[in-house]
Design an enzyme around this catalytic site. Structure first.
Site, PDB file in Angstrom:
ATOM      1  N   SER A 294       0.851  -1.187   0.000  1.00 40.86           N
ATOM      2  CA  SER A 294       0.000   0.000   0.000  1.00 40.86           C
ATOM      3  C   SER A 294       0.892   1.244   0.000  1.00 40.86           C
ATOM      4  O   SER A 294       2.111   1.153   0.148  1.00 40.86           O
ATOM      5  CB  SER A 294      -0.900  -0.017   1.226  1.00 40.86           C
ATOM      6  OG  SER A 294      -0.107   0.056   2.387  1.00 40.86           O
ATOM      7  N   TYR A 295       0.263   2.396  -0.106  1.00 38.10           N
ATOM      8  CA  TYR A 295       1.007   3.652  -0.168  1.00 38.10           C
ATOM      9  C   TYR A 295       1.890   3.796   1.071  1.00 38.10           C
ATOM     10  O   TYR A 295       1.417   3.707   2.200  1.00 38.10           O
ATOM     11  CB  TYR A 295       0.013   4.812  -0.241  1.00 38.10           C
ATOM     12  CG  TYR A 295       0.648   6.130  -0.540  1.00 38.10           C
ATOM     13  CD1 TYR A 295       1.386   6.303  -1.707  1.00 38.10           C
ATOM     14  CD2 TYR A 295       0.519   7.212   0.324  1.00 38.10           C
ATOM     15  CE1 TYR A 295       1.975   7.510  -1.994  1.00 38.10           C
ATOM     16  CE2 TYR A 295       1.107   8.426   0.049  1.00 38.10           C
ATOM     17  CZ  TYR A 295       1.844   8.569  -1.111  1.00 38.10           C
ATOM     18  OH  TYR A 295       2.438   9.780  -1.380  1.00 38.10           O
ATOM     19  N   PRO A 296       3.199   3.983   0.858  1.00 38.52           N
ATOM     20  CA  PRO A 296       4.116   3.925   2.015  1.00 38.52           C
ATOM     21  C   PRO A 296       4.237   5.213   2.808  1.00 38.52           C
ATOM     22  O   PRO A 296       5.023   5.270   3.738  1.00 38.52           O
ATOM     23  CB  PRO A 296       5.451   3.550   1.373  1.00 38.52           C
ATOM     24  CG  PRO A 296       5.375   4.123   0.007  1.00 38.52           C
ATOM     25  CD  PRO A 296       3.924   4.092  -0.409  1.00 38.52           C
TER      26      PRO A 296
END
Lengths: 263, 663
Positions: free
Chosen positions: B338-340
């Site tokens: 997922s978006y880090p």
């Protein structure tokens, strides 16, 4: 309206509170004003008590010479005596106080951040707590570093035990420390320098130090204004000098291989 | 007749990934004026009201516009005087190197029914979306503008986002615009002033070791970051060790040597400890006053945030935060995680976490563990207290076999996955025993733990339950003669230099930068030669060589969003680095501290205030113009004071930079 209080009554009501017998010349002016103002005995007693607690007991004219005031036993500081008990009640005044549960350096850093206003609430200045704790690979611990450290800085963490330097009315000095926590003992402004303490008969003394316990240590309160002010103003400086002095002494003890650090 | 919809992502890799998902792999690739940006065309059924449409999917490359002063002011550092930069007009314009990108958007907006913004879903991404919108509306004022809300590049998620667009958030756009303008004005004014004033002192203040002219930059985040490093440096330097004493009681029973720790831990007065120790010895026997057995657990970790990822990366993955973020970014673009960039440490209860766990079952390292969770051992993760309302905690969204990743990617992916599986399993369980004794006047206690079930620890080797040991049987009121009592002496040890995890924790707690920018600020103070790093253990090397300078950036905290940036921050990567300020870094902080501003610039307070105001703008409590005015006024005042007290800063520079520490 009852009769105006007498010197004997006033003296009696002070000594029953554990205070030493004041000198008549100390009490008379207080009593005179009290009588003029029609103050009842309780009021005059309160005034006299406050004045006494804020006086330097070693000065002449503060405590009565008859009966002779109670003083510390002559050999109280004898380090050869492993255990003894006080055979009398003695009122002393505090000359110095030190939290021996914290390093001086830690105390200096706390005073410093307080001086810089960094521990003010609402500003989250963080000090990451000492290494060992941080390096533990527990994320639960690392995620709360902020709040933990902030909490510690605010309250100074765990306090004491405190070590006190005390003095009786003849100027005899003795050290004591909290064997168990005595609630009223702490750093100024919680407990002021010059604060009066009643060491009750039966207080334990070991190797020249009084072991303070709540059962036999009655903190009467008060201060000696000049001493208290000077103590607080010189606090941080004194701690720094002590740390430097100890470091120097250790170096001399170790030989001189560390002398380079001086620069 | 199907309409045309223009989709614009923040970078080409995202654009391509989205195109692949929406088109099912059937798209055409067209070139643009920029070699790194392609236009992908395909058809997609967006559902009502759009229906099936022709799509042109393209991207920008980070921010499209720059906020700048007019050219005449940009070039000349002497004129106008730096303080004029607080008031001079600023312009928002497309720089030459971004012209081809904006042209591409402009041209493709022609004839489109709608524009879908696919920039990253955070404040900065929202602002970039706003830039794209302005450009497209210039060509086609009738364009309907929507925003796709997504937090990972997994197929179902992307398709859902395409079919359920929302509106751009103008408050967030405004907040970022205000921040950019303030960064520009304050950064330019202070940087020029410092540079112009300090260069004449000569030496390293005039030229860098590589011969280039010295620029002494100032940034609202970099300065407090430097402040933390310098503050710790002085604490290390000034520290004085002190001796302390303690009492240790040991008792041997059933062949187990039990250590009882003194409740007072340690005292800094030898005479007092001698007295207490003597009273223990005199008492001869100790009495057990409490025996308590209770179940205990070691909590599983919280769901993973960016800051935690960065801290753990330096600790366990042998890479610094900058590298770790670059690697994570890549994993995200490939659709594995997922978006880090997220502050959230709680999963939305509606998320199907079991399905995500199930995707990990093929792995031969943790597949069995995942399978066990699927079979019923699954436990809902702990809920942290942070929620940025934009992104979930970092988690794997698809399984990726190690063969498809390079070494660094493999380590980061493994950490993220193990962390996620740990979150979805049970706390480690044990039985704790506490035995308290009184010996003389003193109290001591022993603590033992027996681990009964390791649970999450089995999949999460980054933690262990180390202090576990078994205690023999003790009974309340039992009296015994301890085998040994000893008086011990020790010495306090000072703090060590800041490590990257420490620094990130400090920045995080004090609101310096966001999870997205912290690594950048740390990198900036390195490239400015304000600090240098060295591997923590052992003073080896210790040369004062600064980091090689990286690409010339402006004097303001710009977000590094250039396409595929290589994050080779420091080669040889190994273990935790510690930060030591350069003489220049010390001089700047010392000088500014001596100026004694109401609120010091090297402390985090001013920046934190700004961050809070931005939040106020985002939540509608504060107008952007008001914040801009207030902040400009505030920093102008600080600037004036800095001018009046410049001598103090010069004195610090002479002392630390030119005279090697002597006043």
């Amino acid at each position: 309206m009852a009769n105006p209080p007498t010197l004997a009554q006033l003296t009696h009501s002070l000594t029953t509170q554990g205070l030493p017998t004041p000198h008549p010349s100390f009490l008379t002016p207080i009593l005179t004003i009290g009588i003029q103002k029609k103050t009842p005995l309780a009021g005059v007693t309160a005034t006299a008590k406050l004045r006494l607690l804020c006086a330097d007991l070693c000065l002449p004219g503060i405590l009565a010479s008859t009966p002779p005031p109670s003083v510390l036993p002559a050999n109280i500081t004898d380090v050869k005596l492993a255990a003894r008990k006080l055979d009398r009640d003695v009122v002393v005044q505090v000359l110095d106080v030190e939290d021996i549960g914290k390093s001086k350096w830690e105390q200096i850093e706390l005073l410093e951040s307080e001086r810089k206003g960094e521990t003010v609430k609402g500003r989250e200045i963080i000090r990451v707590v000492p290494n060992e704790e941080n390096q533990q690979p527990s994320s639960a611990a690392t995620q709360s570093i902020g709040t933990q450290a902030a909490g510690n800085a605010g309250q100074g963490g765990k306090e004491g035990p405190y070590k006190l330097l005390m003095q009786d009315c003849k100027g005899n000095r003795v050290y004591g420390f909290e064997l168990t926590k005595v609630a009223e003992i702490g750093y100024p402004p919680g407990m002021r320098i010059g604060c009066k303490i009643l060491l009750k008969r039966g207080s334990q003394v070991a190797r020249g130090m009084v072991l303070l316990e709540p059962e036999r240590t009655v903190v009467l309160g008060g201060k000696i204004e000049e001493l208290d002010k000077a103590w607080r103003e010189g606090w941080e400086q004194r701690l720094r000098e002590q740390v430097d002095k100890e470091a120097r002494e250790r170096r001399q003890g170790n030989g001189d291989e560390d002398l380079m650090d001086e620069n | 007749m199907p309409g045309k919809i223009l989709c614009v992502a923040e970078k080409n890799s995202i654009s391509k990934a989205v195109a692949e998902h929406l088109s099912g792999g059937h798209f055409q690739t067209g070139n643009t004026g920029n070699p790194y940006i392609k236009n992908y065309t395909f058809t997609f059924d967006f559902g009502p009201p759009w229906g099936s449409c022709n799509v042109i999917m393209t991207s920008v490359s980070g921010h499209l516009t720059s906020t700048k002063f007019d050219d005449e002011y940009e070039r000349n550092w002497e004129h106008p005087p730096p303080d004029a930069l607080f008031d001079l007009p600023v312009r928002i314009k497309v720089e030459d190197d971004k012209k081809s990108i904006s042209d591409n958007i402009f041209n493709n907006a022609r004839g489109a029914r709608a524009l879908f913004i696919w920039t990253d879903c955070d404040r900065e991404g929202e602002h970039i979306g706003g830039e794209v919108r302005s450009e497209a509306l210039r060509q086609n004022p009738n364009l309907e503008v929507r925003r796709a809300k997504f937090s990972n590049i997994e197929r179902a998620h992307i398709i859902h986002a395409a079919k359920h667009p929302v509106n751009l958030d103008d408050r967030q756009i405004r907040a970022v615009a205000v921040r950019i303008e303030l960064d520009l004005r304050i950064g330019y004014a202070f940087t020029r002033y410092l540079t112009n004033s300090l260069r004449p002192l000569g030496g390293p203040l005039s030229v860098r070791p590589d011969g280039a002219r010295r620029v002494i930059s100032f940034g609202l985040c970099q300065f407090p970051t430097l402040g933390f490093v310098v503050d710790r440096y002085f604490r290390v330097q000034n520290f004085k060790p002190e001796p302390f004493w303690s009492i240790k009681v040991t008792h041997k029973r059933d062949d187990i040597s039990v250590v009882f720790n003194w409740k007072r831990n340690r005292l800094f007065d030898r005479a007092v400890v001698v007295i207490l120790f003597e009273r223990c010895i005199t008492a001869k026997t100790a009495k057990v006053i409490k025996v308590q057995e209770k179940p205990t657990s070691k909590w599983k970790p919280l769901p993973l945030t960016t800051v935690e990822l960065q801290k753990n990366a330096s600790r366990f993955l042998r890479m610094n935060s900058h590298e770790a973020m670059a690697v994570a970014e890549g994993l995200y673009q490939k659709g594995f995680i997922s978006y880090p960039r997220t502050e959230t440490d709680r999963f939305d209860p509606g998320m199907n976490l079991r399905a995500l766990v199930e995707k990990q079952t093929p792995d031969n390292r943790w597949g069995g563990f995942a399978q066990n969770l699927v079979n019923g051992a699954f436990k809902q993760p702990r809920q942290g207290r942070h929620d940025d309302k934009a992104h979930p905690p970092i988690h794997p969204v698809a399984y990726c076999s190690p063969a498809n990743l390079n070494d660094k990617e493999r380590r980061v992916y493994e950490f993220i996955t193990r962390r996620f599986l740990a979150c979805c399993s049970d706390d480690a369980k044990g039985q704790a025993t506490d035995v308290d004794i009184q010996y003389g006047d003193e109290f001591f206690s022993a603590h033992g733990v027996v681990v009964l079930a390791r649970n999450y620890l089995d999949v999460y080797p980054y933690e262990n339950w180390t202090n576990s040991s078994t205690l023999p049987k003790f009974t309340r009121n039992e009296v015994f003669e301890p085998t040994e009592a000893m008086m011990m002496e020790g010495k306090t040890t000072g703090p060590s230099y800041l490590t990257e995890p420490d620094l990130i924790a400090l920045m995080d707690a004090n609101g310096i930068g966001t999870d997205a920018t912290m690594a950048e600020h740390i990198n900036t103070i390195k490239t400015r030669d304000y600090v240098f790093t060295r591997p923590k253990a052992g003073g080896g090397g210790g040369n004062h060589a600064p980091e090689p300078a990286r690409g010339g950036r402006g004097g303001r905290g710009q977000r590094g969003r250039s396409g595929g940036e290589g994050a080779a921050a420091r080669g040889g990567g190994g273990g935790v680095e510690e930060f030591i300020p350069s003489t220049l870094g010390v001089a700047l902080v010392d000088g500014y501290d001596k100026m004694d501003h109401e609120i010091s610039l090297s402390k985090p307070f001013l920046r934190k205030e700004m961050e809070l105001k931005m939040k106020d703008i985002c939540e509608g409590r504060l107008a952007g113009d008001i914040m801009l005015r207030e902040s400009v006024r505030q920093y102008k005042r600080v600037f004036e004071q800095s001018k009046e007290r410049l001598d103090l800063l010069k004195a610090s520079c002479r002392r630390y930079v030119l005279n090697a520490g002597r006043a």
